[in-house]
Motif scaffolding. Structure first.
Motif, short mmCIF file in Angstrom:
data_model
loop_
_atom_site.label_atom_id
_atom_site.label_comp_id
_atom_site.label_asym_id
_atom_site.label_seq_id
_atom_site.Cartn_x
_atom_site.Cartn_y
_atom_site.Cartn_z
N ALA B 31 0.82 -1.21 0.00
CA ALA B 31 0.00 0.00 0.00
C ALA B 31 0.85 1.25 0.00
O ALA B 31 0.55 2.21 -0.71
N THR B 32 1.91 1.25 0.77
CA THR B 32 2.67 2.48 0.91
C THR B 32 3.62 2.71 -0.25
O THR B 32 3.88 3.83 -0.64
N SER B 35 0.61 1.75 -4.33
CA SER B 35 -0.71 2.16 -4.78
C SER B 35 -1.23 3.39 -4.05
O SER B 35 -2.06 3.29 -3.17
N GLN B 36 -0.74 4.53 -4.41
CA GLN B 36 -1.33 5.76 -3.90
C GLN B 36 -2.78 5.88 -4.35
O GLN B 36 -3.57 6.56 -3.73
N THR B 38 -5.02 3.76 -4.13
CA THR B 38 -5.97 3.15 -3.21
C THR B 38 -6.06 3.93 -1.91
O THR B 38 -6.80 3.59 -1.03
N SER B 39 -5.27 5.00 -1.80
CA SER B 39 -5.27 5.71 -0.53
C SER B 39 -6.39 6.73 -0.48
O SER B 39 -6.87 7.20 -1.50
N THR B 40 -6.79 7.01 0.73
CA THR B 40 -7.71 8.11 0.93
C THR B 40 -7.03 9.11 1.83
O THR B 40 -6.18 8.73 2.64
N PRO B 71 5.99 7.83 3.75
CA PRO B 71 4.61 7.83 3.23
C PRO B 71 3.86 9.08 3.67
O PRO B 71 4.13 9.63 4.73
N SER B 75 -5.04 7.50 5.39
CA SER B 75 -5.52 6.15 5.62
C SER B 75 -5.38 5.35 4.34
O SER B 75 -5.85 5.77 3.29
N TYR B 76 -4.69 4.22 4.40
CA TYR B 76 -4.43 3.43 3.21
C TYR B 76 -5.11 2.07 3.32
O TYR B 76 -4.89 1.35 4.29
N THR B 77 -5.94 1.76 2.37
CA THR B 77 -6.56 0.44 2.35
C THR B 77 -5.89 -0.38 1.26
O THR B 77 -5.89 -0.01 0.09
N LYS B 91 -6.00 -2.28 6.47
CA LYS B 91 -5.98 -0.82 6.34
C LYS B 91 -4.92 -0.29 7.30
O LYS B 91 -4.86 -0.74 8.45
#
Lengths: 256, 163
Positions: B31-32, B35-36, B38-40, B71, B75-77, B91
Motif C-alpha cells: 500500500a505504501t 498504490s497511492q 488506493t489511498s484516501t 509515506p 488512511s491506506y486500504t 488498512k
C-alpha cells in the motif's frame, strides 16, 4: 443526587439523576457493601476469608456465599488461562479481584427493585450504570490517566447493553494483580474494559494487565468487550468499539 | 468438551492474529510503496484521526519534494490479496510519517474460512482520544483501590462538586 460512602478500602459513589431522596435503598446498598467487606476483606483479621487464610476455618465449612465467589473466581481463572487468579503467590485465597464487582451487581439489583431507572454505581473506579445521565444524555464516563490521577485520558459513552466499565492498573496498589511466577514488570500499566457485565469487565481488565498483549488479543476475540490499554511507554491500544464509544464534545470546535 | 472448545477457540484466535500480522506487514509495503491510488486522505476518512486535512497535505508536499522520504499521512486500504489461506486485506493509518494504526479488514483462519477481526485492539493516538476530554463526565473509571488514592482523584473532585 449523589451519595458517597467508604467501604472495602475505597469509595463508592452512587448517582441518582433527578432524584432528591432515595430513602431506604441507599441504606441497603451500604449494607450490602459492608456485608461483603466483613466477609471477604483480608485487612480484617476477623473476616471469614481471613479465617480461611489463617487456617482457623476450613474452606469446606465456609459460607455458601464465600464458596460461590471462590468457585466463580476459579471459573474465571480457567477461562483466562490463569491470567486472572484468586490465588496469591503465597497460597492465600484472595477474592478482592471479583468481590467488588459482584457486590456492585447486588447493589444494582437493589436500585432496580426500588424502581430507579437511571443510576450509576462507581466502586473504586469500577462503574455499572443504567438508563441515562440526564435526559437525552447517555452515561459519559472518564478514564483516569495512569500518569496523572487528576487528569482524564479520555471519556466514553456507555450505550445499549454496554453498561459496565472497569479499569485495572499496576500504577497504584494493584494488589490483586499477580503474574504467574514472572518478576518482569507488566506490559500494560492500565487496562480498561467495557462490557455488559461488571464482573466480566473487572476480571478481564485485571487479566489483561496480568497477561499483557497476548491476553488482550485473546480476550477481545473471545468475549464481547471493548478495551483500552496503556503500556509502559504511554502508548495506547483500543478496540474499534472503544474508538466509536469515545465521547465527543457537545459543541464541535469547528463550529465554536 | 468445554475446555476443548475453549482451547480450539484460543488457538484459532492466535493463529489468525499471527497470520494477520504476517500478511498485514506485506500489505502495508504494497500500500505504501505502490498504490497511492488506493489511498484516501485524512480529510475524507472519518476514522483517520491524526492526519488533519491541511497538515496531511502540506506534510505530503514537503515529503514529495525531498525525494519521497516517507509515506504521506492518511488512511491506506490495501488491495484484497489472494493467499493460500484465503483473502487478506488490511488498512493502515499513517501520521507523521509513521504507521499509527493497522486494522485487518479481512482475514482467514487455518481452514481458509473468512474471518472478520472486528474486535482487535489496535494502536490509537493520544490526540485521537484526548479530543473527547471536554465532554461532561459523571464518573471516572480508574485503578483507584485505596481510600487515599480516591481522595486525590478526579472522581473525588466530581463527587465533591456533585458532578
Amino acid at each position: 443526587m449523589r451519595h458517597v460512602f467508604f467501604t472495602m478500602g475505597t469509595a463508592v459513589s452512587v448517582e441518582l439523576p433527578g432524584v432528591d431522596s432515595a430513602g431506604r435503598a441507599l441504606e441497603r446498598v451500604e449494607e450490602i457493601f459492608a456485608e461483603a467487606d466483613h466477609r471477604f476483606s483480608l485487612y480484617r483479621a476477623d473476616s471469614e476469608l481471613s479465617r480461611v487464610a489463617s487456617g482457623s476455618l476450613a474452606l469446606m465449612a465456609s459460607s455458601p456465599e464465600l464458596r460461590r465467589s471462590y468457585a466463580e473466581a476459579l471459573l474465571w481463572r480457567n477461562e483466562t488461562g490463569g491470567a486472572f487468579t484468586p490465588h496469591r503467590p503465597d497460597g492465600i485465597i484472595d477474592l478482592n479481584g471479583i468481590v467488588k464487582a459482584e457486590t456492585i451487581e447486588r447493589a444494582a439489583s437493589v436500585l432496580d427493585d426500588a424502581g430507579f431507572v437511571d443510576w450509576s454505581i462507581n466502586a473504586g473506579g469500577d462503574i455499572l450504570c443504567r438508563g441515562s445521565q440526564s435526559p437525552g444524555q447517555p452515561w459519559t464516563l472518564g478514564i483516569a490517566d495512569p500518569a496523572d490521577r487528576l487528569a482524564l485520558l479520555c471519556s466514553v459513552t456507555l450505550v445499549g447493553d454496554r453498561r459496565a466499565i472497569a479499569t485495572s492498573g499496576s500504577a497504584e496498589r494493584g494488589d490483586h494483580i499477580w503474574r504467574k511466577g514472572s518478576l518482569e514488570p507488566t506490559e500494560f500499566v492500565q487496562a480498561t474494559v467495557v462490557a455488559s457485565s461488571i464482573v466480566t469487565a473487572d476480571v478481564l481488565a485485571t487479566a489483561i494487565v496480568s497477561g499483557g498483549g497476548t491476553s488482550l488479543d485473546q480476550f477481545t476475540a473471545r468475549w464481547s468487550i471493548d478495551a483500552l490499554t496503556v503500556d509502559r511507554a504511554g502508548n495506547l491500544r483500543a478496540t474499534p468499539g472503544f474508538r466509536s464509544a469515545l465521547a465527543t464534545p457537545r459543541v464541535s470546535p469547528l463550529l465554536a | 468438551m468445554r475446555t476443548r472448545a475453549t482451547l480450539t477457540g484460543i488457538f484459532a484466535s492466535v493463529s489468525v492474529l499471527v497470520i494477520g500480522w504476517q500478511f498485514g506487514a506485506a500489505a502495508i509495503s504494497t500500500a505504501t510503496s505502490a498504490s497511492q491510488g488506493t489511498s484516501t486522505t485524512g480529510a475524507s476518512s472519518g476514522a483517520a484521526p491524526a492526519a488533519t486535512p491541511t497538515a496531511g497535505a502540506s506534510a505530503g508536499a514537503t515529503t514529495a519534494t525531498t525525494a519521497a522520504a516517507g509515506p504521506k499521512d492518511g488512511s491506506y486500504t490495501g488491495t484484497s490479496e489472494n493467499t493460500p489461506f484465503g483473502n487478506v486485506q488490511v488498512k493502515v493509518v499513517v501520521a507523521g510519517g509513521k504507521i499509527t494504526s493497522v486494522v485487518a479488514l479481512q482475514l482467514t483462519d487455518n481452514g481458509g474460512r473468512s474471518v472478520q477481526i472486528s474486535n482487535y485492539a489496535a494502536p490509537i493516538l493520544r490526540s485521537e482520544v484526548i479530543k473527547a476530554q471536554s465532554a461532561k463526565v459523571s464518573n471516572v473509571s480508574g485503578a483507584t483501590y485505596t481510600t487515599d488514592g480516591y481522595l486525590s482523584s478526579a472522581q473525588s473532585a466530581l463527587d465533591q462538586a456533585g458532578f
